[in-house]
Design a protein around this motif. Structure first.
Motif, PDB file in Angstrom:
ATOM      1  N   ILE A 114      -8.169   7.748  -0.598  1.00 34.00           N
ATOM      2  CA  ILE A 114      -8.387   8.478   0.598  1.00 34.00           C
ATOM      3  C   ILE A 114      -6.962   8.483   1.536  1.00 34.00           C
ATOM      4  O   ILE A 114      -6.848   9.570   2.268  1.00 34.00           O
ATOM      5  CB  ILE A 114      -9.684   8.288   1.527  1.00 34.00           C
ATOM      6  N   TRP A 115      -6.510   7.430   1.590  1.00 37.05           N
ATOM      7  CA  TRP A 115      -5.315   7.361   2.390  1.00 37.05           C
ATOM      8  C   TRP A 115      -4.366   8.374   1.927  1.00 37.05           C
ATOM      9  O   TRP A 115      -3.492   8.792   2.647  1.00 37.05           O
ATOM     10  CB  TRP A 115      -4.741   6.124   2.243  1.00 37.05           C
ATOM     11  N   LYS A 116      -4.112   8.605   0.464  1.00 37.50           N
ATOM     12  CA  LYS A 116      -3.299   9.615   0.115  1.00 37.50           C
ATOM     13  C   LYS A 116      -3.627  10.852   0.655  1.00 37.50           C
ATOM     14  O   LYS A 116      -2.839  11.771   1.037  1.00 37.50           O
ATOM     15  CB  LYS A 116      -3.297   9.811  -1.384  1.00 37.50           C
ATOM     16  N   SER A 117      -4.862  11.208   0.761  1.00 37.04           N
ATOM     17  CA  SER A 117      -5.351  12.409   1.417  1.00 37.04           C
ATOM     18  C   SER A 117      -4.975  12.460   2.900  1.00 37.04           C
ATOM     19  O   SER A 117      -4.723  13.909   3.455  1.00 37.04           O
ATOM     20  CB  SER A 117      -6.790  12.664   1.213  1.00 37.04           C
ATOM     21  N   LEU A 118      -4.811  11.434   3.581  1.00 34.69           N
ATOM     22  CA  LEU A 118      -4.319  11.608   5.004  1.00 34.69           C
ATOM     23  C   LEU A 118      -2.966  12.499   5.011  1.00 34.69           C
ATOM     24  O   LEU A 118      -2.795  13.123   6.072  1.00 34.69           O
ATOM     25  CB  LEU A 118      -3.982  10.112   5.778  1.00 34.69           C
ATOM     26  N   TYR A 119      -2.056  11.960   4.272  1.00 34.36           N
ATOM     27  CA  TYR A 119      -0.743  12.841   4.243  1.00 34.36           C
ATOM     28  C   TYR A 119      -1.039  14.361   4.205  1.00 34.36           C
ATOM     29  O   TYR A 119      -0.277  15.291   4.970  1.00 34.36           O
ATOM     30  CB  TYR A 119       0.284  12.278   3.379  1.00 34.36           C
ATOM     31  N   LYS A 120      -1.813  14.615   3.340  1.00 33.93           N
ATOM     32  CA  LYS A 120      -2.123  16.027   3.093  1.00 33.93           C
ATOM     33  C   LYS A 120      -2.857  16.815   4.233  1.00 33.93           C
ATOM     34  O   LYS A 120      -2.415  17.700   4.880  1.00 33.93           O
ATOM     35  CB  LYS A 120      -3.027  16.313   1.841  1.00 33.93           C
ATOM     36  N   GLU A 121      -3.671  15.811   4.845  1.00 28.33           N
ATOM     37  CA  GLU A 121      -4.478  16.181   5.709  1.00 28.33           C
ATOM     38  C   GLU A 121      -3.692  16.472   7.236  1.00 28.33           C
ATOM     39  O   GLU A 121      -3.779  17.488   8.078  1.00 28.33           O
ATOM     40  CB  GLU A 121      -5.526  15.313   6.377  1.00 28.33           C
ATOM     41  N   ILE A 122      -2.474  15.792   7.310  1.00 31.40           N
ATOM     42  CA  ILE A 122      -1.635  16.087   8.599  1.00 31.40           C
ATOM     43  C   ILE A 122      -0.465  16.631   8.021  1.00 31.40           C
ATOM     44  O   ILE A 122       0.533  16.499   8.839  1.00 31.40           O
ATOM     45  CB  ILE A 122      -1.534  14.714   9.281  1.00 31.40           C
ATOM     46  N   LYS A 123      -0.645  17.330   6.958  1.00 28.97           N
ATOM     47  CA  LYS A 123       0.581  18.112   6.600  1.00 28.97           C
ATOM     48  C   LYS A 123       1.894  17.389   6.364  1.00 28.97           C
ATOM     49  O   LYS A 123       2.862  17.934   6.576  1.00 28.97           O
ATOM     50  CB  LYS A 123       0.730  19.587   7.538  1.00 28.97           C
ATOM     51  N   ILE A 124       1.910  16.332   5.763  1.00 30.30           N
ATOM     52  CA  ILE A 124       3.021  15.665   5.198  1.00 30.30           C
ATOM     53  C   ILE A 124       2.856  15.592   3.757  1.00 30.30           C
ATOM     54  O   ILE A 124       1.745  15.045   3.373  1.00 30.30           O
ATOM     55  CB  ILE A 124       3.166  14.046   5.904  1.00 30.30           C
ATOM     56  N   HIS A 125       3.891  15.862   3.014  1.00 25.23           N
ATOM     57  CA  HIS A 125       3.814  16.118   1.579  1.00 25.23           C
ATOM     58  C   HIS A 125       4.840  14.845   1.239  1.00 25.23           C
ATOM     59  O   HIS A 125       5.869  14.925   1.261  1.00 25.23           O
ATOM     60  CB  HIS A 125       4.229  17.505   1.077  1.00 25.23           C
ATOM     61  N   VAL A 126       3.905  13.812   0.383  1.00 25.58           N
ATOM     62  CA  VAL A 126       4.732  12.791  -0.095  1.00 25.58           C
ATOM     63  C   VAL A 126       4.506  12.869  -1.825  1.00 25.58           C
ATOM     64  O   VAL A 126       3.216  12.954  -2.031  1.00 25.58           O
ATOM     65  CB  VAL A 126       4.128  11.366   0.533  1.00 25.58           C
ATOM     66  N   LYS A 149      12.750  -2.116   5.685  1.00 19.91           N
ATOM     67  CA  LYS A 149      13.240  -1.388   4.554  1.00 19.91           C
ATOM     68  C   LYS A 149      13.165   0.095   4.764  1.00 19.91           C
ATOM     69  O   LYS A 149      12.261   0.549   4.602  1.00 19.91           O
ATOM     70  CB  LYS A 149      13.077  -1.700   3.017  1.00 19.91           C
ATOM     71  N   PRO A 150      14.198   0.969   5.320  1.00 21.65           N
ATOM     72  CA  PRO A 150      14.027   2.244   5.380  1.00 21.65           C
ATOM     73  C   PRO A 150      13.975   3.149   4.145  1.00 21.65           C
ATOM     74  O   PRO A 150      14.697   4.187   3.757  1.00 21.65           O
ATOM     75  CB  PRO A 150      15.265   2.661   6.455  1.00 21.65           C
ATOM     76  N   THR A 151      12.871   2.810   3.608  1.00 25.40           N
ATOM     77  CA  THR A 151      12.576   3.705   2.215  1.00 25.40           C
ATOM     78  C   THR A 151      12.076   5.021   2.508  1.00 25.40           C
ATOM     79  O   THR A 151      11.291   5.127   3.929  1.00 25.40           O
ATOM     80  CB  THR A 151      11.711   2.975   1.135  1.00 25.40           C
ATOM     81  N   LYS A 152      12.025   6.106   1.906  1.00 19.30           N
ATOM     82  CA  LYS A 152      11.302   7.548   2.063  1.00 19.30           C
ATOM     83  C   LYS A 152       9.727   7.142   2.618  1.00 19.30           C
ATOM     84  O   LYS A 152       9.489   7.618   3.468  1.00 19.30           O
ATOM     85  CB  LYS A 152      11.497   8.442   1.112  1.00 19.30           C
ATOM     86  N   GLU A 153       9.140   6.477   1.729  1.00 15.71           N
ATOM     87  CA  GLU A 153       7.837   6.122   1.830  1.00 15.71           C
ATOM     88  C   GLU A 153       7.674   5.494   3.176  1.00 15.71           C
ATOM     89  O   GLU A 153       6.557   5.645   4.056  1.00 15.71           O
ATOM     90  CB  GLU A 153       7.147   5.122   0.857  1.00 15.71           C
ATOM     91  N   TRP A 208       0.685  -1.180  -0.019  1.00 14.03           N
ATOM     92  CA  TRP A 208      -0.009  -0.065  -0.019  1.00 14.03           C
ATOM     93  C   TRP A 208       0.912   1.214   0.024  1.00 14.03           C
ATOM     94  O   TRP A 208       0.717   2.205  -0.864  1.00 14.03           O
ATOM     95  CB  TRP A 208      -0.876  -0.060   1.246  1.00 14.03           C
ATOM     96  N   VAL A 209       1.822   1.437   0.852  1.00 14.31           N
ATOM     97  CA  VAL A 209       2.825   2.419   1.059  1.00 14.31           C
ATOM     98  C   VAL A 209       3.664   2.716  -0.132  1.00 14.31           C
ATOM     99  O   VAL A 209       3.972   3.911  -0.551  1.00 14.31           O
ATOM    100  CB  VAL A 209       3.466   2.422   2.390  1.00 14.31           C
ATOM    101  N   SER A 210       4.126   1.546  -0.772  1.00 14.39           N
ATOM    102  CA  SER A 210       4.948   1.677  -1.853  1.00 14.39           C
ATOM    103  C   SER A 210       4.342   1.590  -3.266  1.00 14.39           C
ATOM    104  O   SER A 210       5.157   1.403  -4.323  1.00 14.39           O
ATOM    105  CB  SER A 210       6.002   0.283  -1.750  1.00 14.39           C
ATOM    106  N   ASN A 211       3.200   1.835  -3.301  1.00 22.62           N
ATOM    107  CA  ASN A 211       2.249   1.834  -4.443  1.00 22.62           C
ATOM    108  C   ASN A 211       2.559   0.154  -5.213  1.00 22.62           C
ATOM    109  O   ASN A 211       2.843   0.245  -6.401  1.00 22.62           O
ATOM    110  CB  ASN A 211       2.883   2.832  -5.593  1.00 22.62           C
ATOM    111  N   ASP A 212       2.309  -0.690  -4.537  1.00 20.68           N
ATOM    112  CA  ASP A 212       2.568  -1.939  -4.923  1.00 20.68           C
ATOM    113  C   ASP A 212       3.787  -2.486  -5.572  1.00 20.68           C
ATOM    114  O   ASP A 212       3.953  -3.351  -6.376  1.00 20.68           O
ATOM    115  CB  ASP A 212       1.402  -2.403  -6.191  1.00 20.68           C
ATOM    116  N   LYS A 213       4.996  -1.553  -4.988  1.00 20.92           N
ATOM    117  CA  LYS A 213       6.338  -1.921  -5.670  1.00 20.92           C
ATOM    118  C   LYS A 213       7.066  -2.771  -4.544  1.00 20.92           C
ATOM    119  O   LYS A 213       8.042  -3.573  -5.114  1.00 20.92           O
ATOM    120  CB  LYS A 213       7.329  -0.657  -5.712  1.00 20.92           C
ATOM    121  N   ASP A 214       6.997  -2.797  -3.378  1.00 16.92           N
ATOM    122  CA  ASP A 214       7.731  -3.878  -2.334  1.00 16.92           C
ATOM    123  C   ASP A 214       6.713  -3.991  -1.272  1.00 16.92           C
ATOM    124  O   ASP A 214       6.130  -3.545  -0.569  1.00 16.92           O
ATOM    125  CB  ASP A 214       8.551  -2.856  -1.690  1.00 16.92           C
TER     126      ASP A 214
END
Length: 184
Positions: A169-181, A61-65, A24-30
């Motif tokens: 909507i999960w992508k909106s959560l980061y915007k909602e809590i002011k984390i820009h990814v 795995k300490p990726t940015k995401e 989910w966090v890696s957009n289906d990459k990892d």
């Protein structure tokens, strides 16, 4: 069920969720960004602030995401033989409310937001988030239930995990809590 079978089922659920959340966090990459934390948050649940490990998942795995997700949420994972998610929430003596209290307390200690993921046997998996985090997510297509209580600790939005992940909507959560990814 054989003695101890519930613990094995809970551990399997934690491993499954580690993969789901990683994808989910890696957009289906990892599928290996997260894994079960040692003792599934046992040290933190004993009142120790660990700083690098809290909740039932930790970064593998300490990726940015992965780091951005982990620095935003403390995830508690609960699989239980039988409970009704909605009725359980409305009962002040329910396990579900106890789990939310534990999740919220641990998140507060570590200055992150609580995310409780629950699944009854032969039932759907739900994500429970604090109403403050999700207050601007009002898309009915995301299939959420809002529950208000006289105690603001228990004001939550509950989503079916499958719907939550499929929608954006999960992508909106980061915007909602002011984390820009960058989720491209």
């Amino acid at each position: 069920m054989r003695p101890g079978g519930g613990k094995a089922k809970g551990s399997a659920f934690e491993r499954q969720q580690a993969k789901i959340i990683s994808l989910w966090v890696s957009n289906d990459k990892d599928c290996d960004l997260f894994w079960r934390s040692s003792n599934s948050g046992g040290r933190a649940s004993q009142g120790q602030v660990t700083g690098t490990q809290y909740g039932d998942l930790t970064i593998q795995k300490p990726t940015k995401e992965a780091q951005q997700f982990y620095s935003t949420f403390s995830v508690e994972l609960k699989r239980y033989k039988k409970f009704d998610v909605l009725k359980g929430w409305l009962n002040p003596k329910s396990d579900l409310r106890d789990w939310w209290g534990q999740c919220k307390e641990e998140a507060d200690k570590n200055k992150v937001y609580p995310m409780l993921i629950v699944k009854p046997d032969r039932g759907e998996t739900f994500i429970i988030l604090d109403m403050l985090v999700t207050r601007n997510i009002n898309n009915p297509a995301s299939g959420f239930i809002e529950i208000y209580n006289t105690n603001p600790l228990f004001n939550i939005k509950m989503f079916k995990q499958e719907d939550f992940i499929k929608s954006n909507i999960w992508k909106s959560l980061y915007k909602e809590i002011k984390i820009h990814v960058n989720f491209t």
